[in-house]
Design an enzyme around this catalytic site. Structure first.
Site, PDB file in Angstrom:
ATOM      1  N   LYS A   1       0.851  -1.187   0.000  1.00  0.00           N
ATOM      2  CA  LYS A   1       0.000   0.000   0.000  1.00  0.00           C
ATOM      3  C   LYS A   1       0.882   1.230   0.000  1.00  0.00           C
ATOM      4  O   LYS A   1       1.901   1.274   0.688  1.00  0.00           O
ATOM      5  CB  LYS A   1      -0.925   0.002   1.220  1.00  0.00           C
ATOM      6  CG  LYS A   1      -1.966   1.124   1.205  1.00  0.00           C
ATOM      7  CD  LYS A   1      -2.922   0.962   2.362  1.00  0.00           C
ATOM      8  CE  LYS A   1      -3.954   2.087   2.380  1.00  0.00           C
ATOM      9  NZ  LYS A   1      -4.806   2.109   1.188  1.00  0.00           N
TER      10      LYS A   1
ATOM     11  N   VAL B   1      -1.466  -2.569  -3.846  1.00  0.00           N
ATOM     12  CA  VAL B   1      -1.048  -3.677  -4.711  1.00  0.00           C
ATOM     13  C   VAL B   1      -1.610  -4.977  -4.140  1.00  0.00           C
ATOM     14  O   VAL B   1      -1.442  -5.264  -2.957  1.00  0.00           O
ATOM     15  CB  VAL B   1       0.490  -3.771  -4.815  1.00  0.00           C
ATOM     16  CG1 VAL B   1       0.884  -4.912  -5.752  1.00  0.00           C
ATOM     17  CG2 VAL B   1       1.080  -2.459  -5.299  1.00  0.00           C
TER      18      VAL B   1
ATOM     19  N   ASP C   1      13.203   7.947  -8.146  1.00  0.00           N
ATOM     20  CA  ASP C   1      12.926   7.328  -6.848  1.00  0.00           C
ATOM     21  C   ASP C   1      13.624   5.979  -6.737  1.00  0.00           C
ATOM     22  O   ASP C   1      13.021   4.981  -6.342  1.00  0.00           O
ATOM     23  CB  ASP C   1      11.414   7.166  -6.654  1.00  0.00           C
ATOM     24  CG  ASP C   1      11.032   6.997  -5.190  1.00  0.00           C
ATOM     25  OD1 ASP C   1      11.858   7.348  -4.313  1.00  0.00           O
ATOM     26  OD2 ASP C   1       9.913   6.529  -4.913  1.00  0.00           O
TER      27      ASP C   1
ATOM     28  N   LYS D   1       1.017   5.812  -1.212  1.00  0.00           N
ATOM     29  CA  LYS D   1       0.276   7.068  -1.238  1.00  0.00           C
ATOM     30  C   LYS D   1      -0.737   7.101  -2.368  1.00  0.00           C
ATOM     31  O   LYS D   1      -1.832   7.642  -2.232  1.00  0.00           O
ATOM     32  CB  LYS D   1       1.251   8.234  -1.377  1.00  0.00           C
ATOM     33  CG  LYS D   1       0.573   9.594  -1.453  1.00  0.00           C
ATOM     34  CD  LYS D   1       1.579  10.705  -1.645  1.00  0.00           C
ATOM     35  CE  LYS D   1       0.870  12.050  -1.782  1.00  0.00           C
ATOM     36  NZ  LYS D   1       1.816  13.151  -2.025  1.00  0.00           N
TER      37      LYS D   1
END
Length: 470
Positions: free
Chosen positions: A115, A121, A224, A117
């Site tokens: 999980k 999934v 990221d 923001k």
């Protein structure tokens, strides 16, 4: 003069553990699913895309019939022309948006495995053949959703990028059906292992840099890079995932806007003027953690972490770094250079002597050559034996062979593999500490009439490279 492109807006950041070498229980407690930078963002100028984009309620509002995709069969080490465009018919129909298909007609949802923001999934199973996939559900209304789908289509086909199998669109969300990486996340493995041997770290790191280099060649900045976004297959190979913060970038462009995860963010991101080299910095932070077991930049708050990123001088000569080879430290220093123009590129990382020395191709060459020597020795012994003795020996040899029909994990050959890695690491450190005088160095590095075959450096371009590196 570099053209500047603003990132969408300040994105969410995740709070990461400072120390990867502490106990498993305490390390696990340091994780939080997401750490918002909304308060910090209010102190900054809120950035928006300079490009005009229509309402993002549905992909149907975008230009129809055009999408991006990589050239067929492109090599990750060959320039692809950055962002080639193809007709949407060239992209797998199941990954196109705007289809009327319902996900419930094709898949059965299972347990939740993640999980974040922007969504969650879950495992989903194909009704057709029972194959399991990972389904990422993203709410509409965020441009990152559309961008993530487009970029995954653009990068699809690379063996180290999580494969997008299908896209389903509903009134309030998108469902992205992707390959399931059953090996878990790299961060979970790092928590268990602590410090990695140089050989093991180099092989993980090379695969990561290959996919980062591919992204850059295709005009994509991930923004990221961190172990949470690196998944492992059942065979232990990495897969780069989560392109929610990724951006398309043209050659010579720069980006602005805060994006990434605090511990891994490059210093120029804090100044909101950066290029694809931010991925190289983040990868350098990851390599630092692999080799030392800790993160290089730490703090009790976001401001403290950012201050460390901008000002803390890393010391690669004391503590755990005394047992790490000089080539590894040299690579880290080149990747974690605050001056962006002086920082090496992803392609240059792949050509660094430390990567070349430790990668599978070099080590396999060593094993093959030593195996040939042992086989040559055994064949000489057999020549002196009678035919009956040869038959008995061959039969005994066949009986000793163990069938290898069980799947093996390249990272779980435990003790034997780790012992070999440790031996190689010790040898590299020992060689790195050898001091060769200039006259002797010239004799060693200069070609001779009878050059000595270097079994361990078949990947290196010249003997002089070996001398400079070690």
């Amino acid at each position: 003069m570099r053209k500047k492109r603003k990132g969408s807006e300040t994105e969410g950041w995740e709070n990461l553990p400072d120390d990867l070498s502490c106990s498993t229980a305490s390390r696990s407690s340091n994780f939080r699913s997401h750490f918002s930078l909304e308060g910090y963002a209010r102190l900054k100028k809120r950035c928006k895309e300079t490009e005009a984009v229509e309402s993002v309620g549905s992909f149907k509002r975008r230009i129809a019939g055009v999408a991006t995709a990589p050239p067929c069969g492109a090599s990750s080490l060959v320039s692809s022309g950055r962002g080639l465009k193809r007709k949407i018919g060239c992209i797998d129909v199941s990954t196109q948006t705007g289809r009327k298909n319902k996900i419930d007609d094709d898949y059965v949802f299972g347990r939740n495995i993640g999980k974040g923001k922007f969504g969650s999934v879950r495992i989903c199973k194909s009704r057709k053949n029972g194959t399991e996939f990972a389904c990422k559900t993203l709410k509409k209304g965020e441009e990152t959703v559309h961008r993530e789908v487009e970029i995954m289509q653009h990068l699809s086909g690379h063996p180290r990028v999580v494969t997008l199998h299908a896209v389903y669109e509903e009134s309030d969300c998108f469902h992205l059906v992707m390959e399931l990486c059953s090996g878990g996340r790299l961060i979970d493995q790092m928590v268990k292992v602590g410090r990695y041997s140089e050989q093991r770290a180099a092989n993980i790191f090379k695969d990561l840099m290959l996919v980062i280099n591919y992204c850059h060649e295709m005009g994509v900045v991930h923004r990221d890079i961190k172990p949470e976004n690196i998944l492992l297959t059942a065979a232990g190979k990495i897969q780069l995932a989560d392109f929610g913060l990724a951006m398309r970038i043209a050659k010579g462009q720069t980006l602005s806007g805060l994006a990434g995860s605090p511990a891994y963010v490059a210093p120029e991101v804090l100044s909101e003027n950066y290029s694809e080299k931010v991925d190289v910095w983040s990868a350098g932070v990851l390599l630092y953690a692999l080799l030392s077991g800790v993160l290089p930049f730490k703090g009790d708050s976001l401001d403290a972490i950012f201050e460390a990123i901008k000002n803390v001088k890393l010391d690669f000569n004391t503590g755990v770094w005394e047992s790490v080879s000089k080539p590894a430290r040299d690579l880290l220093a080149r990747m974690l250079t605050r001056e962006e123009s002086a920082r090496i590129t992803a392609d240059e990382v792949l050509r660094h002597p430390w990567i070349l020395f430790y990668t599978d191709r070099t080590l396999k060459t060593m094993c093959i050559k030593s195996k040939h020597k042992s086989q040559a020795g055994s064949s000489t012994c057999l020549q002196n034996r009678s035919p009956t003795e040869k038959t008995d020996l061959n039969r005994a040899d066949r009986e000793k062979k163990i069938p290898s029909d069980s799947p093996t994990d390249s990272f779980s050959n435990t003790e034997e593999e780790e012992d070999e890695s440790g031996v190689v690491d010790v040898l590299v450190v020992a060689i790195a500490n050898v001091r060769i005088s200039e006259p002797k160095r010239s004799r060693v590095c200069s070609p001779t009439n009878n050059p000595i075959e270097q079994q361990h450096s078949s990947n290196l371009t010249s003997t002089s490279t070996l001398c400079r590196a070690f």
